[in-house]
Scaffold this motif. Structure first.
Motif, short mmCIF file in Angstrom:
data_model
loop_
_atom_site.label_atom_id
_atom_site.label_comp_id
_atom_site.label_asym_id
_atom_site.label_seq_id
_atom_site.Cartn_x
_atom_site.Cartn_y
_atom_site.Cartn_z
N TYR A 285 0.83 -1.21 0.00
CA TYR A 285 0.00 0.00 0.00
C TYR A 285 0.86 1.26 0.00
CZ TYR A 285 -4.03 -2.97 0.79
OH TYR A 285 -5.00 -3.93 0.65
N PRO A 286 1.30 1.69 -1.18
CA PRO A 286 2.02 2.96 -1.25
C PRO A 286 1.04 4.12 -1.12
CG PRO A 286 1.65 2.10 -3.46
CD PRO A 286 1.11 1.07 -2.49
N PRO A 287 1.54 5.34 -0.90
CA PRO A 287 0.64 6.50 -0.88
C PRO A 287 0.27 6.87 -2.31
CG PRO A 287 2.89 7.21 -0.54
CD PRO A 287 2.93 5.71 -0.61
N GLY A 288 -0.47 5.98 -2.99
CA GLY A 288 -0.63 6.08 -4.43
C GLY A 288 -2.05 6.16 -4.96
N PRO A 289 -2.75 7.26 -4.74
CA PRO A 289 -4.04 7.42 -5.41
C PRO A 289 -3.87 7.55 -6.94
CG PRO A 289 -3.88 8.92 -3.54
CD PRO A 289 -2.51 8.36 -3.79
N ILE A 337 -7.25 12.76 -4.12
CA ILE A 337 -5.90 12.61 -4.66
C ILE A 337 -4.87 12.58 -3.53
CG2 ILE A 337 -6.57 13.78 -6.78
CD1 ILE A 337 -4.78 16.16 -5.85
N ILE A 338 -5.32 12.77 -2.29
CA ILE A 338 -4.43 12.76 -1.13
C ILE A 338 -4.52 11.41 -0.43
CG2 ILE A 338 -3.78 13.92 1.01
CD1 ILE A 338 -3.66 15.72 -1.49
N PRO A 339 -3.41 10.70 -0.24
CA PRO A 339 -3.46 9.42 0.49
C PRO A 339 -4.03 9.60 1.89
CG PRO A 339 -1.34 9.73 -0.58
CD PRO A 339 -2.06 11.03 -0.69
N ASP A 340 -4.84 8.66 2.32
CA ASP A 340 -5.46 8.79 3.64
C ASP A 340 -4.46 8.64 4.78
OD1 ASP A 340 -4.97 6.08 3.47
OD2 ASP A 340 -7.05 5.45 3.70
N TRP A 492 -9.00 5.41 -7.23
CA TRP A 492 -8.75 4.57 -6.07
C TRP A 492 -7.41 4.94 -5.45
CZ3 TRP A 492 -8.38 -0.73 -9.12
CH2 TRP A 492 -7.22 -0.74 -9.89
N GLN A 493 -7.16 4.42 -4.27
CA GLN A 493 -5.83 4.43 -3.67
C GLN A 493 -5.31 3.00 -3.83
OE1 GLN A 493 -5.34 6.75 -0.09
NE2 GLN A 493 -3.94 5.23 0.75
#
Length: 529
Positions: A285-289, A337-340, A492-493
């Motif tokens: 799980y990267p910070p990748g939206p 567009i911001i990772p949670d 999606w993220q």
């Protein structure tokens, strides 16, 4: 990549806020010192070989930290070939690496770094303060202007000491320098000046755990262990990145033992892999939206100028079905567009799929039969996602033509504002909400084709706000406006589905928090045969 950062122009006036920022930075420095001690090298030298099946074509520009764009892909190579003053590592988002320590002054205007003793580049030359200064001044990648505009001077009192003097207190300096850019990744000045810019990309010299051996464009990158690496001697003698853009071919290579680790195995192939003895699926799980950027929305002649059309695109995407089909339901539907996981992230409303409402909005906007939305650009590594999204859009009457580009070419065109119509974007870079907005949503951002005055004004306000709670509120408002204006259609993220075979013991996924790829490479090991 990114760790908690502030945003564009995030330099703030001195005062009580500067003292708070300084205390935070000193705490980070203390954590860095506590976790940065080098490990004892193994008695036995590096042995064996591991091969990766890489999902995208490798670009020589990724061998040079000076050109690091605001995406995660180059760090896949940089964590092997190069080293940074401070970088994300296991257990520490700002771990001292080439720097054994760092500190901030009382007034938050000065940052001091002390180099480790006896650290050398691959050619045997010592890493000095002069190399650190040279690497910073040479940096021209993501956020280069922002970072350099905030620095008044870079001083080198002695070969092991570097001091950055800022123009104004700027609590985000360390985050940009250490995580959200390549400015803190160090190259040897003498060698770069000897071989030139082009020569460095052909035969890069770094200070990382692996040395460059050879690169065959479109085929493979070969590296061998640097047995003098300060942190530990790598366990694996040789690592090879094999370029295999086609997913079925990557899976076949893994099954056949040609490669040991593969990236991006999705959909039916992921299901097949799960049922294959000896192979293991590994979500990361990267910070990748991922998102659709509606690049023409500032053109009054474009259908995308109408907010109702942009909202229709958001409603038209069946994210749940796409998630199940491509990532087996592992990805998060975050609608932002911001990772949670980012500092200052605002919790967006749940995304909604409503094709009937999408068609209604299009009709209200004057497109009762839908419209031709032109080209849909994407990184070719994610053409399968693009095809699924296009199918959703066309179901609501938004007709587009797929235009895939190789990753390096795609981000070069995206960042230089060469694309139009619809752009399928993404970023797995480290940082926080402000750094991501700085690149993608406000005036002057590398990937921002336009901006809105109210957003720009708020962004400048948060950049000068050192009170964490006040800043959080401003950044939440900005993210809310990005959502309400439908600047983006988030998809999606990403849950990045990877896989490995039986020869790998420690493969390095999830060791570095929120890092998409394997690492640190010196920690990767092979099972005894």
């Amino acid at each position: 990549m990114e760790s908690p950062l502030v945003g564009r122009g995030g330099r703030a006036p001195a005062g009580n806020g500067a003292e708070v920022a300084r205390r935070d930075l000193l705490a980070l420095a203390a954590l860095a010192l506590a976790t940065g001690a080098p490990s004892l090298a193994r008695a036995a030298g590096p042995q064996g070989q591991l091969a990766w099946g890489i999902h995208t074509t490798l670009a020589p520009t990724w061998f040079d930290p000076a050109e690091t764009p605001g995406i995660i892909t180059p760090f896949m190579v940089m964590y092997a070939l190069h080293d940074a003053m401070v970088k994300p590592m296991p257990g520490d988002p700002m771990a001292p690496s080439l720097a054994e320590s760092f500190s901030a002054s009382e007034d938050a205007l000065t940052y001091d770094f002390v180099l480790r003793k006896d650290v050398k580049f691959h050619n045997g030359e010592p890493v000095t303060a002069d190399d650190v200064k040279f690497s910073f001044e040479r940096y021209r990648g993501s956020s280069a202007k922002l970072i350099k505009d905030g620095v008044a001077a870079v001083e080198t009192p002695d070969p092991e000491h570097i001091r950055f003097r800022l123009k104004e207190p700027w609590p985000d300096f360390l985050t940009y320098y250490a995580t959200a850019s390549g400015a803190g990744w160090i190259v040897p000045r003498k060698y770069v000046e000897k071989v030139g810019e082009a020569g460095f990309k052909k035969a890069p010299i770094g200070a990382g755990p692996y040395k460059f051996v050879s690169f065959t464009p479109g085929i493979e990158l070969v590296m061998e262990a640097n047995e003098q690496y300060w942190r530990k001697v790598p366990s694996v003698k040789r690592i090879i990145f094999k370029v295999i853009p086609e997913a079925t071919t990557r899976l076949a290579a893994l099954k056949g033992g040609e490669v040991d680790i593969v990236y991006a195995i999705n959909g039916e192939l992921a299901k097949e892999l799960q049922s294959t003895p000896g192979l293991t699926l590994k979500p990361v799980y990267p910070p990748g939206p991922f998102w659709l950027y509606l690049a023409d929305q500032w053109d009054p002649k474009s259908p995308w100028h109408d907010e109702r059309v942009r909202r229709a695109a958001n409603l038209a995407i069946d994210r749940t079905a796409i998630n199940e089909a491509l990532t087996l339901g592992y990805s998060k539907l975050t609608n932002s567009i911001i990772p949670d996981t980012f500092d200052f992230a605002w919790k967006a409303p749940e995304p909604v799929y409503d094709r009937a409402k999408a068609k209604q909005l299009l009709a209200e906007a004057g497109h009762p039969n839908g419209f031709d939305a032109g080209d849909y650009y994407c990184d070719s590594s994610w053409s399968n996602l693009a095809e699924a999204v296009i199918d959703s859009l066309q179901g609501a009457g938004i007709r587009v033509r797929l235009r895939p580009l190789e990753r390096a070419a795609f981000f070069e065109a995206y960042g230089n504002k060469k694309l139009k119509n619809v752009i399928q974007g993404a970023s797995g870079a480290f940082g926080n909400a402000a750094t991501r907005l700085a690149e993608f949503a406000v005036k002057g951002g590398t990937y921002a084709y336009g901006s809105y005055p109210d957003l720009d004004e708020l962004f400048q306000k948060q950049a000068a706000e050192l009170d964490h709670n006040k800043r959080t509120a401003i950044l939440a408002k900005i993210q809310q406006l990005v959502h309400e204006k439908a600047i983006y259609a988030p998809i999606w993220q990403l849950a990045f589905l990877n896989a490995f075979g039986p020869r790998v013991r420690e493969l390095g996924f999830n060791l570095i928090p929120a890092f998409a790829y394997t690492g640190p490479y010196e920690d990767i090991t092979i099972n005894a045969s």
